[in-house]
Design a protein around this motif. Structure first.
Motif, mmCIF file in Angstrom:
data_model
loop_
_atom_site.group_PDB
_atom_site.id
_atom_site.type_symbol
_atom_site.label_atom_id
_atom_site.label_comp_id
_atom_site.label_asym_id
_atom_site.label_seq_id
_atom_site.Cartn_x
_atom_site.Cartn_y
_atom_site.Cartn_z
ATOM 1 N N TYR A 85 46.938 51.831 40.425
ATOM 2 C CA TYR A 85 47.373 50.740 41.295
ATOM 3 C C TYR A 85 46.572 49.505 40.896
ATOM 4 O O TYR A 85 45.544 49.621 40.222
ATOM 5 C CB TYR A 85 47.156 51.080 42.780
ATOM 6 C CG TYR A 85 45.725 50.911 43.260
ATOM 7 C CD1 TYR A 85 45.326 49.753 43.934
ATOM 8 C CD2 TYR A 85 44.755 51.903 43.052
ATOM 9 C CE1 TYR A 85 44.010 49.590 44.376
ATOM 10 C CE2 TYR A 85 43.453 51.749 43.492
ATOM 11 C CZ TYR A 85 43.083 50.585 44.152
ATOM 12 O OH TYR A 85 41.789 50.417 44.581
ATOM 13 N N GLN A 86 47.044 48.336 41.269
ATOM 14 C CA GLN A 86 46.378 47.092 40.868
ATOM 15 C C GLN A 86 45.487 46.584 42.000
ATOM 16 O O GLN A 86 45.979 46.219 43.072
ATOM 17 C CB GLN A 86 47.420 46.034 40.505
ATOM 18 C CG GLN A 86 48.220 46.397 39.255
ATOM 19 C CD GLN A 86 49.214 45.294 38.905
ATOM 20 O OE1 GLN A 86 50.062 44.932 39.714
ATOM 21 N NE2 GLN A 86 49.095 44.752 37.715
ATOM 22 N N LYS A 125 44.082 43.836 42.186
ATOM 23 C CA LYS A 125 44.318 42.414 42.486
ATOM 24 C C LYS A 125 45.197 42.269 43.733
ATOM 25 O O LYS A 125 45.089 41.274 44.461
ATOM 26 C CB LYS A 125 44.963 41.699 41.295
ATOM 27 C CG LYS A 125 46.430 42.049 41.064
ATOM 28 C CD LYS A 125 47.075 41.164 40.014
ATOM 29 C CE LYS A 125 48.569 41.469 39.896
ATOM 30 N NZ LYS A 125 49.246 40.669 38.884
ATOM 31 N N GLN A 126 46.057 43.272 44.005
ATOM 32 C CA GLN A 126 46.877 43.248 45.217
ATOM 33 C C GLN A 126 45.979 43.204 46.466
ATOM 34 O O GLN A 126 46.215 42.451 47.403
ATOM 35 C CB GLN A 126 47.778 44.490 45.295
ATOM 36 C CG GLN A 126 48.719 44.706 44.121
ATOM 37 C CD GLN A 126 49.963 43.839 44.196
ATOM 38 O OE1 GLN A 126 49.940 42.672 43.829
ATOM 39 N NE2 GLN A 126 51.061 44.407 44.670
ATOM 40 N N ARG A 163 58.285 41.139 50.958
ATOM 41 C CA ARG A 163 56.879 40.961 51.336
ATOM 42 C C ARG A 163 56.313 39.638 50.813
ATOM 43 O O ARG A 163 55.708 38.876 51.547
ATOM 44 C CB ARG A 163 56.031 42.119 50.788
ATOM 45 C CG ARG A 163 56.623 43.522 50.971
ATOM 46 C CD ARG A 163 56.692 43.969 52.409
ATOM 47 N NE ARG A 163 57.260 45.311 52.521
ATOM 48 C CZ ARG A 163 57.642 45.872 53.662
ATOM 49 N NH1 ARG A 163 57.540 45.216 54.791
ATOM 50 N NH2 ARG A 163 58.150 47.081 53.681
ATOM 51 N N LYS A 164 56.504 39.386 49.530
ATOM 52 C CA LYS A 164 55.864 38.216 48.924
ATOM 53 C C LYS A 164 56.474 36.909 49.420
ATOM 54 O O LYS A 164 55.742 35.965 49.763
ATOM 55 C CB LYS A 164 55.970 38.313 47.391
ATOM 56 C CG LYS A 164 55.225 37.183 46.671
ATOM 57 C CD LYS A 164 55.214 37.410 45.162
ATOM 58 C CE LYS A 164 54.461 36.280 44.453
ATOM 59 N NZ LYS A 164 54.366 36.526 42.992
ATOM 60 N N VAL A 177 52.055 44.876 53.813
ATOM 61 C CA VAL A 177 51.848 45.203 52.392
ATOM 62 C C VAL A 177 50.733 46.236 52.211
ATOM 63 O O VAL A 177 50.827 47.129 51.363
ATOM 64 C CB VAL A 177 51.515 43.927 51.574
ATOM 65 C CG1 VAL A 177 51.336 44.265 50.086
ATOM 66 C CG2 VAL A 177 52.590 42.868 51.745
ATOM 67 N N ILE A 199 50.148 50.028 48.948
ATOM 68 C CA ILE A 199 49.413 49.896 47.686
ATOM 69 C C ILE A 199 49.003 51.264 47.140
ATOM 70 O O ILE A 199 49.321 51.623 46.009
ATOM 71 C CB ILE A 199 48.191 48.975 47.872
ATOM 72 C CG1 ILE A 199 48.668 47.551 48.225
ATOM 73 C CG2 ILE A 199 47.338 48.939 46.604
ATOM 74 C CD1 ILE A 199 47.568 46.595 48.582
ATOM 75 N N LEU A 241 50.299 37.967 43.600
ATOM 76 C CA LEU A 241 50.710 39.216 44.246
ATOM 77 C C LEU A 241 52.026 39.701 43.643
ATOM 78 O O LEU A 241 52.907 38.909 43.345
ATOM 79 C CB LEU A 241 50.899 38.979 45.757
ATOM 80 C CG LEU A 241 51.198 40.231 46.590
ATOM 81 C CD1 LEU A 241 49.911 41.022 46.855
ATOM 82 C CD2 LEU A 241 51.835 39.851 47.936
ATOM 83 N N GLU A 242 52.137 41.015 43.469
ATOM 84 C CA GLU A 242 53.389 41.589 42.974
ATOM 85 C C GLU A 242 54.097 42.292 44.119
ATOM 86 O O GLU A 242 53.477 43.065 44.854
ATOM 87 C CB GLU A 242 53.115 42.549 41.818
ATOM 88 C CG GLU A 242 52.589 41.825 40.574
ATOM 89 C CD GLU A 242 52.384 42.756 39.391
ATOM 90 O OE1 GLU A 242 52.968 43.860 39.404
ATOM 91 O OE2 GLU A 242 51.646 42.368 38.470
ATOM 92 N N GLU A 243 55.395 42.009 44.285
ATOM 93 C CA GLU A 243 56.194 42.634 45.349
ATOM 94 C C GLU A 243 56.157 44.159 45.195
ATOM 95 O O GLU A 243 56.473 44.679 44.127
ATOM 96 C CB GLU A 243 57.636 42.136 45.249
ATOM 97 C CG GLU A 243 58.564 42.705 46.305
ATOM 98 C CD GLU A 243 58.406 42.041 47.663
ATOM 99 O OE1 GLU A 243 58.764 42.688 48.656
ATOM 100 O OE2 GLU A 243 57.922 40.892 47.732
ATOM 101 N N PRO A 244 55.735 44.905 46.245
ATOM 102 C CA PRO A 244 55.765 46.378 46.144
ATOM 103 C C PRO A 244 57.198 46.859 45.890
ATOM 104 O O PRO A 244 58.134 46.436 46.571
ATOM 105 C CB PRO A 244 55.281 46.834 47.529
ATOM 106 C CG PRO A 244 54.518 45.669 48.072
ATOM 107 C CD PRO A 244 55.214 44.448 47.535
#
Length: 489
Positions: free
Chosen positions: A291-292, A294-295, A359-360, A410, A414, A467-470
């Motif tokens: 997982y990232q 940065k999220q 989300r984003k 969010v 994650i 941020l990346e959309e889940p």
């Protein structure tokens, strides 16, 4: 309120029953945590406190919550939300009784400091709700949990002065504070006997090791260590405010010992995180298990600006209205309570919008609204009509609290087994924000204070672009070694 998937809140069965029981647990933690605020004048008179000592109690009230949210997040992931929430409520009742029985400033200060631990309860329910609701309903459910539970602080403000009057006499406040502890103690038993960690047949995924957050790459490990710094810095800032440079509660030598201890604790924390993650420096996990981080970092910064500003603004808004429009304290407090009252609908609305429209994109719009809201509040002065100033505060609070709901829509998407720890760190950043903003407030005008919050909201908007959309699914390993895929969209 109904979601697109008919979330029937009038039901008291299955997942809805767990949601109701869990937001009530959160409500009680905030009811107890803020049991002093509406009774401060009576407490100050009873214990003969100076204004500096009263301010010190307010500082102490938020100090322990920063590390507590991180620790409680770890315990939740390891032992499950049912046991963790029940024990937190039971143990959290003890400082309520200590504070209620205090006969000196020192005793009151110890009770207040320890009571900060109960403020970590929020984190536990985030994991519980994520276990019971699918991704398409999760934002709405988490928003209801957060918004309705958060209302505990407003409920304390509205009910505890009356309860103190009913008991009567100089000790009325003691009975009111003690009652909040008794409620927490009783509900700890009710909660333990009424819920389970997962729906029947569900698997509760636990972290492989406890003591630090797992990450997926060396770069993420570095980012994790960087993101831990502000939490220790906030505790150092609180120490500075209690030192001779601030309110003078701590001797300079004691403050220096605390600074050294915080530095040592950070080094120990970093070492524990390395021990948990040292395998990634040899071999990266399989892509499906990564997982990232940065999220998490982006959500931390957004919660710093949203919940951090809410805690700070709720503390100062009555005084702001009183001084700006020369109102009596009762009227100013009533008008200012409109800001906190918005929690009942705003936070669930943020989660619901997030479920429906992404989300984003929801976070981008709400963060932009947050910046504009505080920019508008920085322009309020005595020339404004009072109704317009109150309307501006309520509009701003909608974006603040909806943003909080959208952040925690969010968080559980994650990495499931780390949800408690991620929620703990993000939640702690809210308290870090409060410490930062209240420190700024002690140095600048109200207008500059609101502008600083608007500036951090703009910073949040910029980081949000990363941020990346889940989407798709996240993988967790079942006890038998097989892989379970959990939908996040």
């Amino acid at each position: 309120m109904m979601s697109s998937d008919s979330l029937n809140l009038f039901s008291f069965k299955g997942k809805i029953r767990v949601l109701h029981l869990t937001w009530i647990a959160f409500f009680i933690t905030f009811f107890a945590w803020f049991n002093h605020a509406p009774l401060l004048m009576a407490i100050a008179d009873s214990l003969s406190l100076t204004s500096e000592q009263v301010k010190t109690l307010l500082i102490l009230n938020v100090a322990l919550t920063i590390p507590a949210r991180v620790i409680i997040g770890m315990l939740t992931d390891k032992y499950g939300p049912r046991l963790t929430y029940s024990l937190l409520l039971a143990i959290g009742s003890i400082p309520c009784f200590i504070f209620a029985l205090a006969d000196s400033f020192t005793a009151a200060a110890i009770g207040r400091f320890l009571l900060g631990f109960i403020g970590a309860g929020f984190v536990v329910g985030i994991r519980m709700v994520s276990e019971w609701f699918p991704a398409k309903q999760l934002g709405t459910a988490e928003g209801i949990y957060g918004g309705w539970g958060n209302f505990g602080s407003a409920a304390a403000a509205m009910s505890l002065p009356t309860i103190a009057l009913l008991f009567g006499g100089d000790d009325g406040w003691r009975y009111a504070v003690g009652l909040t502890g008794a409620i927490a103690l009783v509900y700890s038993v009710i909660y333990y006997r009424s819920v389970t960690d997962t729906p029947k047949g569900g698997t509760y995924f636990k972290p492989k090791k406890i003591g630090g957050m797992e990450v997926s790459s060396p770069a993420d490990f570095v980012l994790l260590l960087i993101m831990k710094v502000p939490m220790y810095a906030a505790l150092a800032l609180l120490t500075w405010k209690l030192s001779p440079s601030g309110v003078g509660m701590l001797a300079q030598s004691v403050a220096i010992v605390i600074y050294v201890a915080l530095a040592a604790l950070y080094a120990f924390d970093a070492k524990k995180c390395y021990d948990i993650n040292k395998e990634i420096f040899v071999k990266l996990p399989e892509p499906i298990h990564r997982y990232q981080f940065k999220q998490v970092a982006v959500l931390n910064i957004l919660y710093f600006a949203t919940f951090g500003s809410e805690l700070a603004v709720v503390s100062m808004l009555p005084l702001f209205f009183s001084e700006t429009f020369t109102l009596d304290p009762v009227k100013a407090g009533l008008l200012a309570s409109a800001y906190a009252f918005m929690n009942l609908m705003s936070r669930p609305a943020g989660g619901l919008i997030s479920d429906r429209f992404g989300r984003k994109s929801t976070l981008l719009i709400l963060t932009a609204g947050l910046a504009l809201g505080y920019l508008t509040m920085s322009m309020i002065d005595a020339e404004w009509p009072l109704y317009l100033a109150v309307a501006a505060a309520m509009a701003c609070s909608f974006f603040v609290q909806s943003g909080e709901g959208a952040v925690f829509a969010v968080v559980p998407l994650i990495k499931r087994r780390l949800t408690g720890q991620i929620a703990g760190m993000t939640g702690a950043y809210g308290n870090v924000g409060a410490v930062f903003y209240l420190t700024v407030l002690s140095m600048v005008s109200y207008q500059t204070f609101f502008l600083v919050i608007a500036g951090t909201a703009v910073l949040g908007f910029v980081t949000l672009l990363f941020l990346e959309e889940p989407e798709g699914q996240m993988a967790e390993v079942m006890p038998d070694g097989s892989v379970s895929l959990i939908d996040v969209a």
